[in-house]
Design a protein around this motif. Structure first.
Motif, mmCIF file in Angstrom:
data_model
loop_
_atom_site.group_PDB
_atom_site.id
_atom_site.type_symbol
_atom_site.label_atom_id
_atom_site.label_comp_id
_atom_site.label_asym_id
_atom_site.label_seq_id
_atom_site.Cartn_x
_atom_site.Cartn_y
_atom_site.Cartn_z
ATOM 1 N N ASP A 85 -39.392 29.515 -58.929
ATOM 2 C CA ASP A 85 -38.328 30.467 -58.642
ATOM 3 C C ASP A 85 -37.021 29.735 -58.351
ATOM 4 N N LEU A 86 -37.108 28.656 -57.596
ATOM 5 C CA LEU A 86 -35.921 27.885 -57.235
ATOM 6 C C LEU A 86 -35.265 27.289 -58.469
ATOM 7 N N ARG A 87 -36.044 26.663 -59.324
ATOM 8 C CA ARG A 87 -35.480 26.049 -60.528
ATOM 9 C C ARG A 87 -34.859 27.102 -61.439
ATOM 10 N N ALA A 88 -35.540 28.238 -61.567
ATOM 11 C CA ALA A 88 -35.000 29.311 -62.407
ATOM 12 C C ALA A 88 -33.693 29.838 -61.833
ATOM 13 N N ALA A 89 -33.657 30.013 -60.519
ATOM 14 C CA ALA A 89 -32.447 30.518 -59.872
ATOM 15 C C ALA A 89 -31.311 29.510 -59.964
ATOM 16 N N ALA A 90 -31.654 28.218 -59.851
ATOM 17 C CA ALA A 90 -30.624 27.178 -59.839
ATOM 18 C C ALA A 90 -30.083 26.878 -61.221
ATOM 19 N N ARG A 91 -30.902 27.073 -62.247
ATOM 20 C CA ARG A 91 -30.491 26.652 -63.597
ATOM 21 C C ARG A 91 -29.193 27.328 -64.030
ATOM 22 N N LEU A 92 -29.066 28.612 -63.750
ATOM 23 C CA LEU A 92 -27.848 29.332 -64.127
ATOM 24 C C LEU A 92 -26.638 28.786 -63.381
ATOM 25 N N SER A 93 -26.808 28.507 -62.086
ATOM 26 C CA SER A 93 -25.698 27.980 -61.293
ATOM 27 C C SER A 93 -25.291 26.585 -61.749
ATOM 28 N N LEU A 94 -26.278 25.753 -62.042
ATOM 29 C CA LEU A 94 -25.971 24.395 -62.523
ATOM 30 C C LEU A 94 -25.220 24.460 -63.850
ATOM 31 N N ALA A 95 -25.671 25.336 -64.746
ATOM 32 C CA ALA A 95 -25.004 25.479 -66.037
ATOM 33 C C ALA A 95 -23.579 25.996 -65.854
ATOM 34 N N ARG A 96 -23.413 26.898 -64.897
ATOM 35 C CA ARG A 96 -22.080 27.457 -64.643
ATOM 36 C C ARG A 96 -21.145 26.371 -64.113
ATOM 37 N N LEU A 97 -21.640 25.543 -63.202
ATOM 38 C CA LEU A 97 -20.827 24.448 -62.675
ATOM 39 C C LEU A 97 -20.443 23.461 -63.778
ATOM 40 N N ALA A 98 -21.416 23.111 -64.615
ATOM 41 C CA ALA A 98 -21.150 22.157 -65.694
ATOM 42 C C ALA A 98 -20.147 22.726 -66.691
ATOM 43 N N GLU A 99 -20.254 24.028 -66.959
ATOM 44 C CA GLU A 99 -19.342 24.655 -67.924
ATOM 45 C C GLU A 99 -17.933 24.757 -67.364
ATOM 46 N N GLU A 100 -17.811 25.116 -66.089
ATOM 47 C CA GLU A 100 -16.495 25.313 -65.489
ATOM 48 C C GLU A 100 -15.759 24.006 -65.265
ATOM 49 N N THR A 101 -16.502 22.934 -65.017
ATOM 50 C CA THR A 101 -15.861 21.665 -64.666
ATOM 51 C C THR A 101 -16.029 20.579 -65.720
ATOM 52 N N ALA A 102 -16.963 20.762 -66.667
ATOM 53 C CA ALA A 102 -17.326 19.741 -67.663
ATOM 54 C C ALA A 102 -17.951 18.523 -67.001
ATOM 55 N N GLU A 103 -18.469 18.691 -65.786
ATOM 56 C CA GLU A 103 -19.098 17.595 -65.065
ATOM 57 C C GLU A 103 -20.591 17.856 -64.887
ATOM 58 N N THR A 104 -21.280 16.918 -64.231
ATOM 59 C CA THR A 104 -22.741 16.962 -64.114
ATOM 60 C C THR A 104 -23.170 17.620 -62.809
ATOM 61 N N ALA A 105 -24.119 18.552 -62.899
ATOM 62 C CA ALA A 105 -24.642 19.248 -61.724
ATOM 63 C C ALA A 105 -26.154 19.082 -61.668
ATOM 64 N N TYR A 106 -26.689 18.960 -60.466
ATOM 65 C CA TYR A 106 -28.141 18.805 -60.345
ATOM 66 C C TYR A 106 -28.675 19.396 -59.049
ATOM 67 N N LEU A 107 -29.999 19.612 -59.061
ATOM 68 C CA LEU A 107 -30.713 20.254 -57.954
ATOM 69 C C LEU A 107 -31.660 19.246 -57.307
ATOM 70 N N CYS A 108 -31.604 19.154 -55.977
ATOM 71 C CA CYS A 108 -32.479 18.254 -55.209
ATOM 72 C C CYS A 108 -33.368 19.058 -54.274
ATOM 73 N N VAL A 109 -34.589 18.584 -54.070
ATOM 74 C CA VAL A 109 -35.487 19.172 -53.076
ATOM 75 C C VAL A 109 -36.022 18.055 -52.186
ATOM 76 N N PRO A 110 -36.384 18.384 -50.943
ATOM 77 C CA PRO A 110 -36.940 17.351 -50.058
ATOM 78 C C PRO A 110 -38.368 17.011 -50.425
ATOM 79 N N ASP A 111 -38.703 15.746 -50.316
ATOM 80 C CA ASP A 111 -40.077 15.273 -50.515
ATOM 81 C C ASP A 111 -40.323 14.201 -49.461
ATOM 82 N N GLY A 112 -40.876 14.625 -48.319
ATOM 83 C CA GLY A 112 -41.030 13.691 -47.209
ATOM 84 C C GLY A 112 -39.671 13.272 -46.692
ATOM 85 N N GLN A 113 -39.392 11.982 -46.702
ATOM 86 C CA GLN A 113 -38.118 11.462 -46.212
ATOM 87 C C GLN A 113 -37.148 11.143 -47.339
#
Length: 259
Positions: A85-113
């Protein structure tokens, strides 16, 4: 991989069939499972013992010693569903950021430390970011991981700092720990992280936290670009990233978008 009974069916396949039967029926005895699967009851007992030892099945409530799906498996399934659900929800936002700015956007999640990149959309002109998909950094390094740490509960931050101080491989000094605490306080006050060449020289990154329906930080999104030394553009990045982080959080059921 085959079982000793020579059936040729892998233990993983058999275990999967057991779980599928339980998912459909709710509760079944070993005898009922053996009948459904066409397996010797001794084989079923062995599989149930292995699955129970890792928390994937547990004893049911009916008479006759039935079993049902275990709470650990249910929690695992929920975690996988949440991740999807998180990746699906984030994908649209990441694409929107990349399109609006022509820069790179990415999603991070915690894994331990550490913070792990699980989704990324490359920009049109530059393909630069602190993390590639599958890459990770300690939570106190890089914009994305640091956003997760900064907006985590106080006890999580305290435990992380304690672990850093006591690290055998690369401990931080007390002045460094105090500086990091102050930086995390400033990040929470600002609502976002700004990283100027902290990981990759010449790369400016902005990150903001993503929270779930319980208000808990479960991820961060980051926008990275070559540093143009343009304060107005940097401020624009902060607003865009905070906007998209809030949009993802709202999609995941968080009602207070201004987190």
């Amino acid at each position: 991989m085959t079982d000793a009974d020579g059936s040729g069916m892998s233990a993983v396949t058999k275990a999967t069939r057991v779980l599928e039967c339980l998912a459909e029926a709710g509760e079944l005895t070993a005898a009922e499972l053996a009948a459904n699967l066409g397996e010797p009851i001794t084989t079923v007992y062995r599989m149930l013992g292995n699955l129970e030892s890792i928390g994937w099945v547990e004893r049911g409530e009916r008479k006759g010693a039935p079993v049902r799906l275990g709470i650990d498996l249910v929690a695992l399934g929920h975690a996988v569903e949440t991740s999807l659900d998180l990746r699906a929800a984030a994908r649209l936002s990441l694409a929107r950021l990349a399109e609006e700015t022509a820069e790179t956007a990415y999603l991070c999640v915690p894994d331990g430390q550490r913070g792990v990149c699980i989704e990324r959309v490359d920009g049109k002109y530059t393909r630069t970011a602190e993390l590639t998909i599958g890459g990770s950094l300690p939570l106190h390094q890089g914009a994305g991981p640091k956003a997760i740490l900064a907006f985590s509960p106080a006890d999580v931050r305290d435990n992380y700092l304690r672990a850093l101080r006591g690290s055998q491989s690369n401990p931080i000094t007390e002045p460094e720990a105090v500086k990091l605490e102050r930086e995390l306080d400033a990040i929470r006050e600002a609502g976002a992280v700004q990283s100027d060449g902290d990981i990759t020289p010449g790369v400016f990154s902005v990150a903001a936290p993503v929270v779930d329906h319980r208000g808990q930080v479960i991820a961060s999104i980051t926008l990275s670009a070559l540093n143009a030394r343009d304060d107005a553009r940097h401020r624009e990045f902060v607003q865009l990233v905070r906007r998209e982080a809030a949009a993802i959080s709202t999609t995941l059921g968080h009602h207070d978008a201004d987190h």
